[in-house]
Scaffold this motif. Structure first.
Motif, PDB file in Angstrom:
ATOM      1  N   LYS A  99       0.702  -1.200  -0.012  1.00  0.00           N
ATOM      2  CA  LYS A  99       0.013   0.026   0.154  1.00  0.00           C
ATOM      3  C   LYS A  99       0.647   1.282   0.143  1.00  0.00           C
ATOM      4  O   LYS A  99       0.433   2.238   0.679  1.00  0.00           O
ATOM      5  CB  LYS A  99      -1.007  -0.040   1.184  1.00  0.00           C
ATOM      6  CG  LYS A  99      -1.902  -1.162   1.526  1.00  0.00           C
ATOM      7  CD  LYS A  99      -2.697  -1.434   0.153  1.00  0.00           C
ATOM      8  CE  LYS A  99      -3.676  -2.520   0.586  1.00  0.00           C
ATOM      9  NZ  LYS A  99      -3.105  -4.049   0.701  1.00  0.00           N
ATOM     10  N   LEU A 100       1.849   1.241  -0.776  1.00  0.00           N
ATOM     11  CA  LEU A 100       3.032   2.344  -0.992  1.00  0.00           C
ATOM     12  C   LEU A 100       3.244   2.678  -2.464  1.00  0.00           C
ATOM     13  O   LEU A 100       3.188   1.514  -3.205  1.00  0.00           O
ATOM     14  CB  LEU A 100       4.053   2.228  -0.291  1.00  0.00           C
ATOM     15  CG  LEU A 100       4.103   2.245   1.414  1.00  0.00           C
ATOM     16  CD1 LEU A 100       5.319   1.680   1.941  1.00  0.00           C
ATOM     17  CD2 LEU A 100       3.625   3.679   2.054  1.00  0.00           C
ATOM     18  N   ILE A 101       3.284   3.848  -2.752  1.00  0.00           N
ATOM     19  CA  ILE A 101       3.555   4.220  -4.359  1.00  0.00           C
ATOM     20  C   ILE A 101       4.987   5.122  -4.180  1.00  0.00           C
ATOM     21  O   ILE A 101       4.889   6.180  -3.276  1.00  0.00           O
ATOM     22  CB  ILE A 101       2.430   5.043  -4.919  1.00  0.00           C
ATOM     23  CG1 ILE A 101       1.376   3.967  -5.116  1.00  0.00           C
ATOM     24  CG2 ILE A 101       2.960   5.618  -6.133  1.00  0.00           C
ATOM     25  CD1 ILE A 101       0.237   4.616  -5.675  1.00  0.00           C
ATOM     26  N   ASP A 102       5.990   4.837  -4.858  1.00  0.00           N
ATOM     27  CA  ASP A 102       7.162   5.377  -4.931  1.00  0.00           C
ATOM     28  C   ASP A 102       7.021   6.599  -5.778  1.00  0.00           C
ATOM     29  O   ASP A 102       7.046   6.587  -6.963  1.00  0.00           O
ATOM     30  CB  ASP A 102       8.302   4.754  -5.383  1.00  0.00           C
ATOM     31  CG  ASP A 102       9.633   5.149  -5.314  1.00  0.00           C
ATOM     32  OD1 ASP A 102       9.640   6.496  -5.290  1.00  0.00           O
ATOM     33  OD2 ASP A 102      10.659   4.534  -5.145  1.00  0.00           O
ATOM     34  N   THR A 103       6.853   7.900  -5.119  1.00  0.00           N
ATOM     35  CA  THR A 103       6.574   9.167  -5.882  1.00  0.00           C
ATOM     36  C   THR A 103       7.748   9.705  -6.761  1.00  0.00           C
ATOM     37  O   THR A 103       7.449  10.090  -7.770  1.00  0.00           O
ATOM     38  CB  THR A 103       6.028  10.288  -4.883  1.00  0.00           C
ATOM     39  OG1 THR A 103       7.160  10.471  -3.741  1.00  0.00           O
ATOM     40  CG2 THR A 103       4.713   9.904  -4.058  1.00  0.00           C
TER      41      THR A 103
END
Length: 228
Positions: A99-103
């Motif tokens: 549940k993480l996105i590498d911005t």
């Protein structure tokens, strides 16, 4: 030529799986152990380890590669869209798992998509407007999510805003609505399934990987509807 496309898809899926494995190191339970030699084989290695996430990554990469090749051949546009697909698959897999996105990855990818706009959406202005409109829309969604879920992690985060901007830069303003609709429908169906299985009270506290559905929806759109 299709044999080359299949081989390319298998190789890229295997390489992307290794990248994702490195990105997720320490962030998820270790997969079941298997023989050292078999672990390095495409598809078979992750299947023997029962690593379903990486198996999906390899299969999706293979499928997308072949379908893009069928639409564009081994043209420059094919390679540009394939790079976009790899970013989407990587982002979706990571978001699904943790549940993480590498911005930072998406920021660099968005700049690349804007520079390569003639190969993707067809025009720089189309891509720029797509990115701006998607950014404004997703910031609105982000604010609404924060208002609806003030005491818990919102299902729509800042990473999804960056993802929306990237998608807008890739497909351009002309295709933006349709591309986003695919992902939103998939996320809506997943949410409905959770409500049916768990009931509304429990389901509203189960976070869904919204970014993963946006990535999958955009991939479906790219392989089904050529950007022209």
């Amino acid at each position: 030529m299709i044999g080359i496309a299949i081989g390319l898809g298998v190789a890229l899926g295997w390489l992307l799986g290794r990248v994702i494995e490195w990105q997720l190191r320490g962030l998820r339970p270790a997969p079941s152990p298997t023989g050292a030699a078999a672990a390095w084989l495409p598809l078979l290695g992750v299947l023997r380890r029962r690593d379903w996430l990486l198996l999906a990554v390899e299969l999706v990469t293979l499928g997308v590669t072949v379908l893009l090749w069928r639409s564009y051949g081994f043209s420059v546009r094919f390679w540009a869209l394939l790079l976009v697909a790899l970013v989407l698959i990587d982002t979706g897999a990571i978001d699904w798992q943790v549940k993480l996105i590498d911005t930072l990855v998406l920021l660099v990818a968005t700049l690349g998509a804007l520079l390569a706009a003639p190969l993707l959406s067809g025009a720089w202005l189309n891509s720029l407007l797509g990115a701006l409109v998607a950014g404004a829309l997703f910031v609105f969604f982000f604010m609404i999510a924060k208002l609806l879920y003030p005491q818990q992690a919102a299902p729509f985060g800042l990473g999804d805003v960056y993802l929306g901007i990237f998608i807008g830069a890739v497909v351009g303003l002309v295709h933006l609505g349709a591309a986003l609709l695919y992902g939103m429908l998939l996320a809506g169906l997943a949410s409905l399934a959770l409500i049916v299985v768990l009931g509304y009270r429990r389901a509203r506290h189960v976070p869904i990987a919204y970014g993963a559905f946006l990535c999958l929806g955009t991939l479906l759109y790219l392989v089904l509807w050529p950007l022209s």
